[in-house]
Design an enzyme around this catalytic site. Structure first.
Site, mmCIF file in Angstrom:
data_model
loop_
_atom_site.group_PDB
_atom_site.id
_atom_site.type_symbol
_atom_site.label_atom_id
_atom_site.label_comp_id
_atom_site.label_asym_id
_atom_site.label_seq_id
_atom_site.Cartn_x
_atom_site.Cartn_y
_atom_site.Cartn_z
ATOM 1 N N HIS A 191 0.933 -1.471 0.086
ATOM 2 C CA HIS A 191 -0.164 0.192 0.475
ATOM 3 C C HIS A 191 0.873 1.331 -0.155
ATOM 4 O O HIS A 191 0.303 1.958 -0.540
ATOM 5 C CB HIS A 191 -1.177 -0.116 0.801
ATOM 6 C CG HIS A 191 -2.493 -0.821 0.639
ATOM 7 N ND1 HIS A 191 -2.394 -2.393 1.611
ATOM 8 C CD2 HIS A 191 -3.155 -0.800 -0.390
ATOM 9 C CE1 HIS A 191 -3.531 -2.623 0.826
ATOM 10 N NE2 HIS A 191 -4.112 -2.185 -0.321
ATOM 11 N N GLU A 433 -10.672 -10.351 -5.600
ATOM 12 C CA GLU A 433 -10.023 -10.074 -4.606
ATOM 13 C C GLU A 433 -8.854 -11.558 -4.149
ATOM 14 O O GLU A 433 -7.699 -11.951 -3.846
ATOM 15 C CB GLU A 433 -9.707 -9.336 -3.842
ATOM 16 C CG GLU A 433 -10.078 -7.843 -3.893
ATOM 17 C CD GLU A 433 -9.907 -6.930 -2.953
ATOM 18 O OE1 GLU A 433 -8.104 -6.036 -3.371
ATOM 19 O OE2 GLU A 433 -10.513 -6.762 -1.964
ATOM 20 N N ASP A 457 -4.829 -7.313 -5.490
ATOM 21 C CA ASP A 457 -4.713 -8.885 -4.320
ATOM 22 C C ASP A 457 -5.070 -10.049 -4.615
ATOM 23 O O ASP A 457 -4.952 -11.433 -4.361
ATOM 24 C CB ASP A 457 -6.102 -8.639 -3.021
ATOM 25 C CG ASP A 457 -5.410 -7.911 -1.910
ATOM 26 O OD1 ASP A 457 -4.361 -7.683 -1.437
ATOM 27 O OD2 ASP A 457 -5.780 -6.899 -1.542
ATOM 28 N N CYS A 504 -10.308 -2.518 -10.820
ATOM 29 C CA CYS A 504 -9.682 -1.091 -10.073
ATOM 30 C C CYS A 504 -7.945 -1.703 -9.530
ATOM 31 O O CYS A 504 -7.410 -0.673 -9.093
ATOM 32 C CB CYS A 504 -10.464 -0.721 -8.984
ATOM 33 S SG CYS A 504 -10.634 -2.480 -7.618
HETATM 34 C C1 PEP Z 1 -6.718 -4.591 -5.752
HETATM 35 O O1 PEP Z 1 -6.626 -5.519 -4.117
HETATM 36 O O2 PEP Z 1 -6.219 -4.856 -6.066
HETATM 37 C C2 PEP Z 1 -6.597 -3.368 -4.845
HETATM 38 C C3 PEP Z 1 -7.788 -2.525 -5.611
HETATM 39 O O3 PEP Z 1 -7.421 -3.370 -3.766
HETATM 40 P P1 PEP Z 1 -6.302 -2.282 -2.495
HETATM 41 O O4 PEP Z 1 -5.029 -2.716 -3.557
HETATM 42 O O5 PEP Z 1 -6.020 -1.207 -1.823
HETATM 43 O O6 PEP Z 1 -5.859 -4.489 -1.799
HETATM 44 MG MG MG Z 2 -6.936 -5.425 -2.521
#
Ligand code: PEP
Ligand code: MG
Length: 581
Positions: A191, A433, A457, A504
Site C-alpha cells: 500500500h 480479490e 490482491d 480497479c
Molecule cells: C486490489 O487488491 O487490487 C485493490 C484494488 O485493493 P487494494 O490495493 O486497496 O488492496
Molecule cells: Mg485489495
C-alpha cells in the site's frame, strides 16, 4: 556515482538532495551534554520511561478487555522490555558517563537491541524487534525528539531515503518539499506503493541495504520509471535526467489535451475510465483529468492519515465532499480495508504471523461492528448527495457478503427510525480479490449489483506471493497467465449474469495491460488519477479488434515475462509515445 536498482512503484523522475532517515524513520543528532546538564537529562529520561510505562499499562488493560488477554500481552511484553535492567543500565551509562542526550542514547541503545534480536534468524523474534522499535519511538516522542521529526519540519525540496515507510507515513509526506522517496524494503503491490502513485511521487522500493552509503544532502536521482536510484550522479547523468524530465513535461502537456475526449477505441467502442482515490482532495485531479467517476475510494486512508479514530461525522464529511465534487459522476465507496499493511488506531486483530491471511479487510470490519456501522451509516447518509455505490473488499465466502449486506440493511432501518436523511437504494457490489470468490462467482453474481476485480490482491492470493515483499517481487505479476485465466472467468460470469464488471487493481493503470484487458472483454477500468490520461491515450490509439487479437495471443503464452514482453511490443507499435526509455 553509485547506481542502485530497486523496484519501480511510482513513475516519474526527481533530482535533489537526500534526506536520510534511520531505520525507524527518525534522525537523532548526537549531542554532547555539559557536565552540569547530566542530572537533569537523566531525570528527563526517567520521566519519559514512566510516561511510556503508564501508556503501555493502559494499552494492556484496554486491549485485554477488548481483544482478550493474549493481545494485551503484547504490551505486557513491551513493558518488560522497557524495564529490562540491562537496557536501563546501558541508558544510564551513556547519559551519565558518555554524556549523551537521552534521545540519542535511547535511539542507539534500542536500535542495537533490535538489531541483536534481528540477527537471531527467527520470524517470532523479528516481531519482537519491531516491538523494541515501537518502544524507542514512544520514548523519543516523550522526550520531544520525534514529535517534529525531519519529515514534518521541511523547508527545502528533498528526496527521502529510508529503510521503510509505512502507508500512513507515506500519506503524510509533505508534498510541497518531498520530491521522491526510496526505501530499502517494500514490494511492488504494497500500500505504500499505491499511496506513492496516488500522490504522484516518484518512488523506488525494495533496494536492499544502501543507506550506509549515503549522507544527508548528497545529490540523488530517482528514476521511478526504471527503479533506479543514483547517488552523487556525474554531470552527464544529470544532463540525461534533466532532458528526461523535460520530455515528461511535454508528454504531460500533450496528454492533457485528451481530458475532454471520450475514452473510446478508434472504432468507437466506449470504455468507462474511472479513478482510484485515497483522499477527498484527489477529486480535483480526477476532474482535471476527465475521470468518468471514482471507481475505487479507499476509505481506510481516512484512518491512516488522522491521529484519532474518525467518527461517523468525519466519514460523512469526507464522503460528502467527494460525492459533491464529483458532481453526479458515480462514486464507488469501498468499505474499510484495514489490517495487513494498513493498521488503524487501536489493535484490532491479535498479533498475527500472517497478517495478509489474517483478520484483515471485510473480516476485520465484520468483527468490529463499532467500527463498521458508523462507516455504513455515513455512506448511506452521504448517498443523498449523488450517485453512490458501495462495495465490500476481500469477500471470500457468500456468508461474508450476505452478512455485510444485511448489516447495511439494518443500518438503513436504524436511520429510518431515527428520521435521519439518507438513501438506501444504492448499488451494492463486491471486490473479487480471492481465487475462492472467482470459483464461486456464479453464486455471487446472483446477489451482487456489480463486481470489481482487485488485481493487486488477486495476484497475491493466486500466486501465493506477498505483494509487499521485495524478495518475491519477481513473482508478483498481475500478467501471470494464472491470474489472466481467473480474470477471463470473471468477465465470462459477469456477462452471463449481466452484471457490470470493472478492474480497479493497479494492472489497469499499465497502458499495455489495459489494452489486454479490453481485448478480454473488460469495458470499465479504474486507475490512479496519475494514470488516467496515459490509459486514455492507449485506448484511443487502438481498435477493439486489435485488442482482441492481443488477448488471443496472450492467452497462449505461458509466463508473465512473455506476456509483458509481447504487450510492450504491441504498445510500441500502437502507442509509441507511451514507451518510457
Ligand atoms: C486490489 O487488491 O487490487 C485493490 C484494488 O485493493 P487494494 O490495493 O486497496 O488492496
Ligand atoms: Mg485489495
Amino acid at each position: 556515482m553509485v547506481e542502485l536498482q530497486g523496484i519501480p512503484v511510482s513513475p516519474g523522475v526527481a533530482i535533489g538532495p537526500a534526506l536520510v532517515l534511520d531505520a525507524a524513520g527518525y534522525r537523532i543528532p548526537r549531542t554532547l551534554l555539559a557536565a552540569d546538564e547530566v542530572d537533569a537529562e537523566f531525570a528527563r529520561l526517567r520521566e519519559a520511561v514512566d510516561q511510556v510505562s503508564t501508556g503501555l499499562e493502559a494499552n494492556r488493560l484496554e486491549t485485554s478487555a477488548v481483544a482478550g488477554e493474549h493481545t494485551g500481552d503484547i504490551f505486557a511484553a513491551q513493558l518488560q522490555m522497557l524495564h529490562d535492567p540491562r537496557l536501563q543500565a546501558e541508558l544510564r551509562r551513556r547519559i551519565r558517563e558518555e554524556r549523551q542526550s537521552a534521545a540519542y542514547a535511547v535511539s542507539r541503545v534500542l536500535h542495537n537491541y533490535a538489531a541483536a534480536i534481528r540477527r537471531v534468524d527467527s520470524p517470532l523474534l523479528a516481531d519482537r524487534a519491531d516491538d523494541v522499535l515501537d518502544i524507542e519511538k514512544q520514548l523519543l516522542m516523550c522526550l520531544g525528539a520525534v514529535s517534529a521529526g525531519p519529515l514534518s519540519d521541511l523547508s527545502e525540496p528533498v528526496i527521502v531515503l529510508s529503510h521503510v515507510l509505512t502507508p500512513s507515513e507515506t500519506a503524510n509526506l509533505d508534498r510541497q518539499y518531498v520530491r521522491a522517496f526510496c526505501t530499502e524494503t517494500g514490494g511492488p503491490g504494497g500500500h505504500t506503493a499505491i499511496v506513492a502513485k496516488g500522490l504522484e511521487l516518484p518512488a523506488v522500493v525494495g533496494i536492499g541495504s544502501f543507506l550506509d552509503q549515503v549522507g544527508d544532502h548528497c545529490n540523488v536521482i530517482v528514476d521511478g520509471d526504471r527503479g533506479k536510484v543514483i547517488i552523487n550522479p556525474d554531470a552527464e547523468t544529470i544532463a540525461y535526467y534533466r532532458k528526461k524530465l523535460k520530455d515528461r513535461r511535454s508528454l504531460t502537456a500533450r496528454l492533457s489535451e485528451l481530458r475532454d475526449l471520450p475514452a473510446e477505441t478508434i472504432d468507437g467502442t466506449p470504455v468507462r475510465l474511472s479513478a482510484n482515490i485515497e483522499f477527498p482532495h484527489e477529486t480535483a485531479t480526477c476532474i482535471e483529468r476527465g475521470a468518468d467517476g471514482v471507481g475505487l475510494y479507499r476509505t481506510e486512508f481516512l484512518y491512516l492519515s488522522s491521529h484519532e479514530e474518525p467518527s461517523e461525522e468525519d466519514h460523512y464529511q469526507a464522503y460528502s465532499r467527494v460525492i459533491r465534487e464529483m458532481d453526479g459522476r458515480p462514486v464507488v465507496i469501498r468499505t474499510l480495508d484495514l489490517g495487513a499493511d494498513k493498521m488503524g488506531h487501536r489493535p484490532l486483530a491479535e498479533h498475527e504471523h500472517n497478517p495478509f491471511l489474517g483478520l484483515r479487510s471485510i473480516r476485520l470490519s465484520l468483527r468490529n461492528l463499532d467500527l463498521f456501522r458508523p462507516q455504513l451509516r455515513a455512506i448511506l447518509r452521504a448517498a443523498i448527495h449523488g450517485d453512490v455505490r458501495v462495495m465490500f473488499p476481500l469477500i471470500t465466502t457468500l456468508a461474508e457478503y450476505r452478512q455485510a449486506r444485511m448489516l447495511l440493511n439494518v443500518v438503513a432501518e436504524d436511520l429510518v427510525e431515527s428520521g435521519i436523511p439518507h438513501r438506501s437504494n444504492i448499488p451494492v457490489g463486491m471486490m473479487v480479490e480471492v481465487p475462492a470468490a472467482v470459483m464461486m462467482l456464479e453464486r455471487f453474481a446472483q446477489e451482487v449489483d456489480f463486481l470489481s476485480i482487485g488485481t493487486n490482491d488477486l495476484a497475491q492470493y493466486t500466486l501465493a506471493v506477498d505483494r509487499s515483499n521485495e524478495n518475491v517481487a519477481e513473482l508478483y505479476q498481475s500478467s501471470d497467465p494464472a491470474v489472466l485465466r481467473l480474470i477471463a472467468r470473471c468477465v465470462e460470469v459477469a456477462a452471463q449474469f449481466d452484471k457490470p464488471l470493472s478492474i480497479c487493481g493497479e494492472m489497469s493503470s499499465n497502458p499495455a495491460r489495459a489494452l489486454l484487458l479490453l481485448g478480454m472483454g473488460v469495458r470499465h477500468l479504474s486507475v490512479p488519477p496519475s494514470s488516467l490520461l496515459r490509459v486514455k491515450k492507449a485506448i484511443r490509439s487502438v481498435s477493439i479488434d486489435q485488442c482482441i487479437e492481443i488477448a488471443d495471443r496472450v492467452m497462449q503464452l505461458e509466463a508473465a515475462r512473455d506476456v509483458d514482453l509481447y504487450l510492450l511490443d504491441r504498445l510500441g507499435e500502437y502507442v509509441p509515445e507511451l514507451i518510457v526509455t
